[in-house]
Design a protein around this motif. Structure first.
Motif, PDB file in Angstrom:
ATOM      1  N   GLY A 156      33.097  65.948  65.902  1.00 60.42           N
ATOM      2  CA  GLY A 156      33.280  65.375  67.225  1.00 60.42           C
ATOM      3  C   GLY A 156      34.367  66.112  67.967  1.00 60.42           C
ATOM      4  N   THR A 157      34.686  65.665  69.156  1.00 62.07           N
ATOM      5  CA  THR A 157      35.625  66.408  69.997  1.00 62.07           C
ATOM      6  C   THR A 157      36.967  65.714  70.184  1.00 62.07           C
ATOM      7  N   ASP A 158      37.115  64.490  69.649  1.00 63.25           N
ATOM      8  CA  ASP A 158      38.408  63.808  69.711  1.00 63.25           C
ATOM      9  C   ASP A 158      39.136  64.097  68.405  1.00 63.25           C
ATOM     10  N   ARG A 159      39.881  65.197  68.386  1.00 65.20           N
ATOM     11  CA  ARG A 159      40.529  65.628  67.149  1.00 65.20           C
ATOM     12  C   ARG A 159      41.580  64.634  66.683  1.00 65.20           C
ATOM     13  N   PHE A 160      42.232  63.956  67.621  1.00 66.49           N
ATOM     14  CA  PHE A 160      43.238  62.975  67.226  1.00 66.49           C
ATOM     15  C   PHE A 160      42.589  61.855  66.415  1.00 66.49           C
ATOM     16  N   LYS A 161      41.416  61.409  66.828  1.00 58.37           N
ATOM     17  CA  LYS A 161      40.739  60.331  66.098  1.00 58.37           C
ATOM     18  C   LYS A 161      40.352  60.778  64.699  1.00 58.37           C
ATOM     19  N   SER A 162      40.070  62.051  64.517  1.00 59.26           N
ATOM     20  CA  SER A 162      39.773  62.572  63.182  1.00 59.26           C
ATOM     21  C   SER A 162      41.033  62.754  62.351  1.00 59.26           C
ATOM     22  N   ALA A 163      42.202  62.792  63.004  1.00 56.67           N
ATOM     23  CA  ALA A 163      43.448  63.067  62.288  1.00 56.67           C
ATOM     24  C   ALA A 163      44.245  61.802  61.981  1.00 56.67           C
ATOM     25  N   TRP A 228      48.593  66.762  71.912  1.00 53.91           N
ATOM     26  CA  TRP A 228      47.207  66.346  72.052  1.00 53.91           C
ATOM     27  C   TRP A 228      46.744  66.318  73.509  1.00 53.91           C
ATOM     28  N   GLN A 229      47.677  66.347  74.456  1.00 56.76           N
ATOM     29  CA  GLN A 229      47.349  66.178  75.874  1.00 56.76           C
ATOM     30  C   GLN A 229      47.381  67.479  76.664  1.00 56.76           C
ATOM     31  N   GLN A 230      47.525  68.584  75.980  1.00 63.04           N
ATOM     32  CA  GLN A 230      47.468  69.865  76.667  1.00 63.04           C
ATOM     33  C   GLN A 230      46.874  70.904  75.716  1.00 63.04           C
ATOM     34  N   GLY A 231      46.557  72.065  76.267  1.00 59.04           N
ATOM     35  CA  GLY A 231      46.029  73.133  75.433  1.00 59.04           C
ATOM     36  C   GLY A 231      44.643  72.837  74.884  1.00 59.04           C
ATOM     37  N   TRP A 232      44.370  73.396  73.713  1.00 60.67           N
ATOM     38  CA  TRP A 232      43.029  73.380  73.172  1.00 60.67           C
ATOM     39  C   TRP A 232      42.520  71.982  72.863  1.00 60.67           C
ATOM     40  N   TRP A 233      43.339  71.103  72.258  1.00 61.70           N
ATOM     41  CA  TRP A 233      42.854  69.782  71.876  1.00 61.70           C
ATOM     42  C   TRP A 233      42.504  68.936  73.101  1.00 61.70           C
ATOM     43  N   GLN A 234      43.244  69.085  74.171  1.00 63.69           N
ATOM     44  CA  GLN A 234      42.883  68.387  75.400  1.00 63.69           C
ATOM     45  C   GLN A 234      41.566  68.934  75.945  1.00 63.69           C
ATOM     46  N   GLN A 235      41.437  70.248  75.957  1.00 64.72           N
ATOM     47  CA  GLN A 235      40.224  70.868  76.481  1.00 64.72           C
ATOM     48  C   GLN A 235      38.999  70.444  75.666  1.00 64.72           C
TER      49      GLN A 235
END
Length: 556
Positions: A156-163, A228-235
């Protein structure tokens, strides 16, 4: 049966036969915008009487995938596709430096544009599972009109939820993956690695070198933080809302990326979603059925058949699929097909914690209790509850799934609550949440829950589990005062699971679930920076002014 024989047999049974017997195999180094060449393998049908073909692309960071990718290349070419696979930057013979995730967008876009310019390319699809799906998601919003469709499974694309889950790190997934993919071989003991404090220094202490991106994982515990709110993970989190092409998203109820994949589906651009498909089965990360004590005759999966069906429609027949959601109902051994909007037509029921049952265990009741009760235990970080029956594990592969659980009373630091036999089927269809009133003698700690079905014979099988720290999941938040009561909300991922008439529900409460989640040290602060730990005296309340309960989304 070896990998080659097993994959070849899966293709043979897929229902999509060979259209030619001959193929060509080529190797190339496709040049990226910065001059780096990526090792690329090209399989094409031969003697089909045509010069261009539908193309299926895969991009991998795993050199160990080479044999499987070669098999896919041969089998896809024999079925009329050009199959192209490429090793990511810095992997195998591909040039450049390997850093997970950050180069996949530009490298993927450059590769697709290169493919679009080849005379043998008719149209293009992408297929990837796990990190290979991440490489697809990375460019999913930027490949139209070059690419026709994508099949993205188990990511999926919400990396924080996977972490993270409310302050608790999904350690068995990300620590083990980071060890295995840091760029060199790590021979450290896994249990010692997971228990090392402070965790942000485990790389130099036990792995043999600094891994900056792992340190960032373990030191950024809130989604609102800049990491989590900038850069690659936000994108990456924003990409689903911009996708224009049809997607096949396939997941397992016991895959560690399920939560993130469902977020991606929910955020998907309506233009894409109208023609996309979501499939969720009774599988682990490897598409294996992982349900014990239940009939699962219809739960078996062939990823290859699923992929061939998708690309037959979107690449060969050039049709736009209609939106479709297929979910497997555990306990009924059947699939249900719905429109996405129907997924939200759910009711909610609640079971309340009551104390003082037989053998010291509590009960789950459908009626709130006026009388308040409580139970306590000591949580020792040196002796955590081991993960068994997991939905978010990778290294501890054997613990994944709906598995037979220990009997009540198996540990002093695990509280058990059991319902009366159900008078009708309970069709869980969505999320569950435990709302617990608790206290601790520590300034921060964690609480876990595990929901189970109990057969008339007394065997218990887990349905869902989850965790929350006080600092991330309670009313008190960072300001928790030891020995005071507070409510902590513990969220569980969606599931479709039927507990049948005559069976019971069981809820276990504790404070650790290791190594699925990191061991809470019982001190306040960023978990990756903690260097000490202590025991915690935990109390769970129910009834009266503290109506602890389990809330369940159901479908009649």
């Amino acid at each position: 049966m070896g990998q080659r024989e097993a994959l070849t047999e899966e293709y043979r049974k897929s229902g999509y036969g060979e259209v030619c017997r001959e193929f060509t195999r080529e190797e190339d180094f496709v040049i990226m915008r910065d001059g780096v060449g990526l090792h690329t393998f090209i399989f094409k049908p031969k003697d089909l009487g045509r010069e261009s073909f539908p193309v299926i692309l895969q991009r991998s960071c795993y050199p160990s995938h080479a044999e499987a990718l070669e098999i896919h290349g041969v089998q896809m070419a024999k079925r009329g596709y050009a199959f192209v696979f490429q090793f990511c930057r810095g992997i195998e013979e591909s040039q450049g430096k390997w850093t997970p995730n950050v180069n996949e967008r530009n490298d993927g876009i450059d590769t697709v544009r290169w493919l679009a310019g080849q005379p043998w390319t008719e149209n293009i699809g992408y297929w990837g599972c796990s990190y290979l799906a991440a490489a697809g998601w990375a460019m999913a919003d930027a490949v139209s009109p070059y690419m026709t469709s994508m099949a993205l499974t188990h990511y999926g694309t919400d990396r924080f939820k996977s972490a993270y889950e409310k302050g608790m790190f999904r350690q068995d997934v990300l620590t083990s993956w980071s060890m295995q993919n840091c760029g060199w071989e790590v021979k450290a003991d896994y249990d010692q690695v997971c228990r090392y404090m402070p965790q942000k220094e485990v790389d130099t202490a036990l792995w043999g070198g600094e891994v900056p991106w792992y340190r960032e994982y373990v030191c950024n515990t809130r989604k609102e933080e800049k990491y989590w709110q900038q850069g690659w993970w936000q994108q990456l989190d924003e990409i689903p809302g911009r996708v224009q092409i049809p997607l096949l998203i396939a997941e397992g109820w016991y895959d560690h990326h399920l939560g993130s994949a469902l977020e991606a589906w929910n955020k998907l651009n309506p233009i894409s979603k109208r023609h996309s498909r979501l499939i969720i089965g009774p599988w682990n990360h490897g598409f294996e059925v992982c349900i014990q004590g239940q009939k699962t005759d219809h739960g078996k999966n062939s990823e290859i058949q699923m992929i061939l069906e998708w690309f037959e429609q979107t690449l060969k027949r050039k049709e736009l699929p209609c939106q479709e959601v297929r979910t497997y109902q555990i306990g009924e051994d059947k699939w249900q097909k719905t429109e996405d909007k129907v997924q939200r037509e759910r009711e909610e029921t609640a079971f309340y914690l009551s104390f003082g049952g037989d053998s010291g265990q509590g009960s789950l009741t459908v009626q709130e209790k006026n009388q308040e009760g409580k139970a306590s235990y000591i949580y020792d970080p040196d002796h955590p509850v081991k993960s068994w029956g997991s939905e978010s594990c990778l290294y501890s592969w054997g613990s994944i799934g709906s598995l037979l659980q220990p009997s009540p009373g198996w540990r002093d630091d695990v509280l058990t609550f059991i319902s009366d036999p159900l008078t009708e089927d309970l069709r869980i269809f969505g999320r569950m949440q435990a709302e617990l009133w608790v206290s601790s003698d520590c300034e921060d700690t964690s609480f876990t829950v595990k929901v189970m079905r109990v057969t008339p014979e007394g065997e218990a099988y887990n349905i869902r589990s989850s965790i929350a720290s006080l600092s991330h999941g309670s009313q008190a938040g960072e300001a928790y005062v030891p020995h005071t009561r507070t409510q902590v909300k513990i969220d569980m991922w969606d599931v479709c699971y039927t507990v049948k008439k005559g069976e019971r529900l069981r809820l276990d409460i504790s404070s650790s679930n290791y190594p699925e989640y990191h061991i809470h040290c019982n001190y306040r602060g960023i978990w990756g920076e903690q260097a000490r730990k202590r025991k915690a005296f935990q109390t769970v309340f129910g009834g009266g002014e503290t109506p602890s309960c389990l809330k369940i989304e159901i479908k009649k």
